[in-house]
Design an enzyme around this catalytic site. Sequence first.
Site, PDB file in Angstrom:
ATOM      1  N   GLU A   1       4.550  -3.894  12.284  1.00 15.12           N
ATOM      2  CA  GLU A   1       3.494  -2.872  12.197  1.00 15.12           C
ATOM      3  C   GLU A   1       2.348  -3.500  11.427  1.00 15.12           C
ATOM      4  O   GLU A   1       2.538  -3.975  10.308  1.00 15.12           O
ATOM      5  CB  GLU A   1       3.995  -1.619  11.474  1.00 15.12           C
TER       6      GLU A   1
ATOM      7  N   GLY B   1       2.092 -11.202  10.543  1.00 17.15           N
ATOM      8  CA  GLY B   1       2.900 -10.703  11.658  1.00 17.15           C
ATOM      9  C   GLY B   1       3.050 -11.737  12.753  1.00 17.15           C
ATOM     10  O   GLY B   1       4.139 -11.935  13.315  1.00 17.15           O
TER      11      GLY B   1
ATOM     12  N   CYS C   1      -3.053   1.749   6.594  1.00 21.06           N
ATOM     13  CA  CYS C   1      -3.296   1.176   7.925  1.00 21.06           C
ATOM     14  C   CYS C   1      -3.815   2.239   8.875  1.00 21.06           C
ATOM     15  O   CYS C   1      -4.413   1.922   9.892  1.00 21.06           O
ATOM     16  CB  CYS C   1      -2.059   0.460   8.465  1.00 21.06           C
TER      17      CYS C   1
ATOM     18  N   GLU D   1     -10.581  -5.000  10.758  1.00 22.64           N
ATOM     19  CA  GLU D   1     -10.089  -4.150   9.682  1.00 22.64           C
ATOM     20  C   GLU D   1     -10.647  -4.629   8.331  1.00 22.64           C
ATOM     21  O   GLU D   1     -10.671  -5.826   8.063  1.00 22.64           O
ATOM     22  CB  GLU D   1      -8.561  -4.214   9.652  1.00 22.64           C
TER      23      GLU D   1
ATOM     24  N   LYS E   1      12.186  -7.751   0.996  1.00 21.04           N
ATOM     25  CA  LYS E   1      11.229  -8.643   0.333  1.00 21.04           C
ATOM     26  C   LYS E   1       9.953  -7.834   0.197  1.00 21.04           C
ATOM     27  O   LYS E   1       9.137  -7.778   1.107  1.00 21.04           O
ATOM     28  CB  LYS E   1      11.000  -9.886   1.200  1.00 21.04           C
TER      29      LYS E   1
ATOM     30  N   GLY F   1       2.524  -5.315   7.594  1.00 22.65           N
ATOM     31  CA  GLY F   1       1.546  -6.089   6.842  1.00 22.65           C
ATOM     32  C   GLY F   1       0.415  -6.537   7.748  1.00 22.65           C
ATOM     33  O   GLY F   1       0.085  -5.851   8.728  1.00 22.65           O
ATOM     34  N   SER F   2      -0.144  -7.685   7.425  1.00 24.42           N
ATOM     35  CA  SER F   2      -1.335  -8.131   8.145  1.00 24.42           C
ATOM     36  C   SER F   2      -0.981  -8.745   9.508  1.00 24.42           C
ATOM     37  O   SER F   2       0.137  -9.205   9.727  1.00 24.42           O
ATOM     38  CB  SER F   2      -2.070  -9.188   7.311  1.00 24.42           C
TER      39      SER F   2
ATOM     40  N   GLU G   1       8.699   3.051  14.475  1.00 28.40           N
ATOM     41  CA  GLU G   1       9.521   3.287  13.297  1.00 28.40           C
ATOM     42  C   GLU G   1       9.659   4.789  13.094  1.00 28.40           C
ATOM     43  O   GLU G   1       8.975   5.585  13.708  1.00 28.40           O
ATOM     44  CB  GLU G   1       8.843   2.683  12.066  1.00 28.40           C
TER      45      GLU G   1
ATOM     46  N   ASN H   1       0.804  -1.237   0.000  1.00 26.49           N
ATOM     47  CA  ASN H   1       0.000   0.000   0.000  1.00 26.49           C
ATOM     48  C   ASN H   1       0.834   1.282   0.000  1.00 26.49           C
ATOM     49  O   ASN H   1       0.392   2.302  -0.508  1.00 26.49           O
ATOM     50  CB  ASN H   1      -1.020  -0.011   1.136  1.00 26.49           C
TER      51      ASN H   1
HETATM   52  P1  ADP Z   1      -1.451  -7.695   3.065  1.00 26.56           P
HETATM   53  O1  ADP Z   1      -2.754  -8.344   3.355  1.00 26.56           O
HETATM   54  O2  ADP Z   1      -1.361  -6.276   3.439  1.00 26.56           O
HETATM   55  O3  ADP Z   1      -0.897  -8.013   1.695  1.00 26.56           O
HETATM   56  P2  ADP Z   1       0.417  -9.598   4.119  1.00 26.56           P
HETATM   57  O4  ADP Z   1       0.800  -9.775   5.544  1.00 26.56           O
HETATM   58  O5  ADP Z   1      -0.188 -10.742   3.403  1.00 26.56           O
HETATM   59  O6  ADP Z   1      -0.478  -8.316   4.127  1.00 26.56           O
HETATM   60  O7  ADP Z   1       1.659  -9.114   3.261  1.00 26.56           O
HETATM   61  C1  ADP Z   1       2.665  -8.216   3.739  1.00 26.56           C
HETATM   62  C2  ADP Z   1       4.022  -8.744   3.314  1.00 26.56           C
HETATM   63  O8  ADP Z   1       4.234 -10.001   3.984  1.00 26.56           O
HETATM   64  C3  ADP Z   1       4.147  -9.053   1.825  1.00 26.56           C
HETATM   65  O9  ADP Z   1       5.464  -8.731   1.397  1.00 26.56           O
HETATM   66  C4  ADP Z   1       3.894 -10.536   1.758  1.00 26.56           C
HETATM   67  O10 ADP Z   1       4.488 -11.160   0.638  1.00 26.56           O
HETATM   68  C5  ADP Z   1       4.574 -10.989   3.034  1.00 26.56           C
HETATM   69  N1  ADP Z   1       4.121 -12.304   3.527  1.00 26.56           N
HETATM   70  C6  ADP Z   1       2.905 -12.878   3.374  1.00 26.56           C
HETATM   71  N2  ADP Z   1       2.871 -14.098   3.972  1.00 26.56           N
HETATM   72  C7  ADP Z   1       4.107 -14.286   4.525  1.00 26.56           C
HETATM   73  C8  ADP Z   1       4.706 -15.333   5.290  1.00 26.56           C
HETATM   74  N3  ADP Z   1       4.049 -16.434   5.614  1.00 26.56           N
HETATM   75  N4  ADP Z   1       5.995 -15.148   5.691  1.00 26.56           N
HETATM   76  C9  ADP Z   1       6.673 -14.023   5.392  1.00 26.56           C
HETATM   77  N5  ADP Z   1       6.158 -13.011   4.674  1.00 26.56           N
HETATM   78  C10 ADP Z   1       4.892 -13.127   4.240  1.00 26.56           C
END
Ligand code: ADP
Length: 485
Positions: free
Chosen positions: A250, A233, A284, A385, A175, A228-229, A464, A152
């Site tokens: 976060e 997390g 977020c 959310e 990544k 991320g989610s 952060e 995002n």
């Molecule tokens: P969103 O729903 O905002 O895409 P995610 O948590 O799925 O949130 O994605 C945020 C980041 O985490 C992305 O770079 C995604 O590729 C990465 N990601 C998703 N699943 C995993 C995992 N199991 N381990 C590590 N990174 C992951």
Amino acid sequence: MSERYRNYIGGEWLRPAADNYHDNRNPADRNDIIGAFPNSDATDAEQAIAAAKSALESWSSLSSHARGEYLRKAADILEKRAEGVARDLMREEGKSLPEAKGETMRGVTILRYYAMQTMLPDGDVIPSAGAKTFLYSRRIPLGVCTLITPWNFPIAIPLWKAAPALAFGNTVILKPSELAPLTAHNIAECFAEAGLPAGVFNVVFAEGKRVGETLATHPDVTALSFTGSVRTGKILAQQAVEHGKKYQLEMGGKNAAVILPDADMEQAINLTIQGAFKSAGEKCTATSRAIVHRAVYDTFAANLVERTAALKIGPGDDASAYLGPVISEAARDNILNAITEAQAEGATVLCGGSVPDAPALAKGNYILPTVFGNIRPDMKIAKEEVFGPVLCLLPAEDLDDAIRLLNDVEYGLSASLFTRDLNAAMQFAEKAQAGMIRINGETAGVEPQAPFGGMKASSSFSREQGLAARDFFTQVKTVSVDRAG
Ligand code: ADP
């Protein structure tokens, strides 16, 4: 065939070991394939970690000023390329061009800000119990850092992690999200053009779970910074704890704007709409609840709904559009499901609630900006959310009741209050359980020189940006020096 992009590892652009790719699509037009990006695996991740490890000694031994100089160069290059980078960002993420430009220029500021921080004091001199002992502490790098980032804010978030990590002497593997990889590619190009030594900054493109565990648990990785989610997390936190990594997370929010009767209503309505619907609500810190004092609830709701229904929706380069598409078809379907579930629980759609019917928008992942009334605080839509253009309206009896409702969710990222009453503002700032508080401002929006992060389930308690980034990306060494003899 669309262009095939490569990972950036050890200063080289490398094909993924398994030669596996996925398409990056424009959310405003699913037929527009932006490029094929590596769907890397553990072999590529290990190669990037090895490159970052071998670059660590010489990078961390440079003077901090010299590291800052590289960041300054990268900032200048990004600034020169800003127009093209912003267009790429808009095309893959879907936000409007002005927002994409704003975010790109924020990236420039972040790089310059952390370049400046390389000149700040990096420790303390501490009075020792020994009269002749020189006792000091110093911030030193952690080592190899993994950065896992979402789609995002595909330039701001990677840079607000990478810039401090690099400034303080760490090497990194980024990544980025598989849904917005081109912007990370552009970041890598800027660092490459700035002459950053090979292996200091690496990018591995992949779906998260294919490389996540390797990047989070490898013995040569010291720290992990994730945005991320909550679901991801939690997985990463468990892996980090088990393997003894420093980590920071976060995650989500269920942010509320509270509106009191003495507010400037024009301002409150505009900024609630802005917080809820700019970037299609995919921040977020977006406003997903408006908690409105009962005395002004009906007028506020009527006005807000009338204006929301008139918002124009369209692709990011349509200057008259207020909001664009959401990131993917899957995201669109999840948001539509959340809307249907909320209706089944008794919530009323006051506007929006569906995809637009204009044929010109049929190829994009659009959802009309949606406002819900008749919300009970225990409904799923009021607690979880949604990450899309969906706003819930809730009435409150008074400020205490509003704060109680505000705090009655598991998240605690951002909160805002609209009022002219100083005492109410002070009470709100004290009692709202959120890491980011704004009085007469929208819930979304951060300044890179201030600490950013959430309370409760929104984060892992670390912050952060600002000076806080140094706490995460360094560790402290304490040294005492005595004369010989
Ligand atoms: P969103 O729903 O905002 O895409 P995610 O948590 O799925 O949130 O994605 C945020 C980041 O985490 C992305 O770079 C995604 O590729 C990465 N990601 C998703 N699943 C995993 C995992 N199991 N381990 C590590 N990174 C992951």
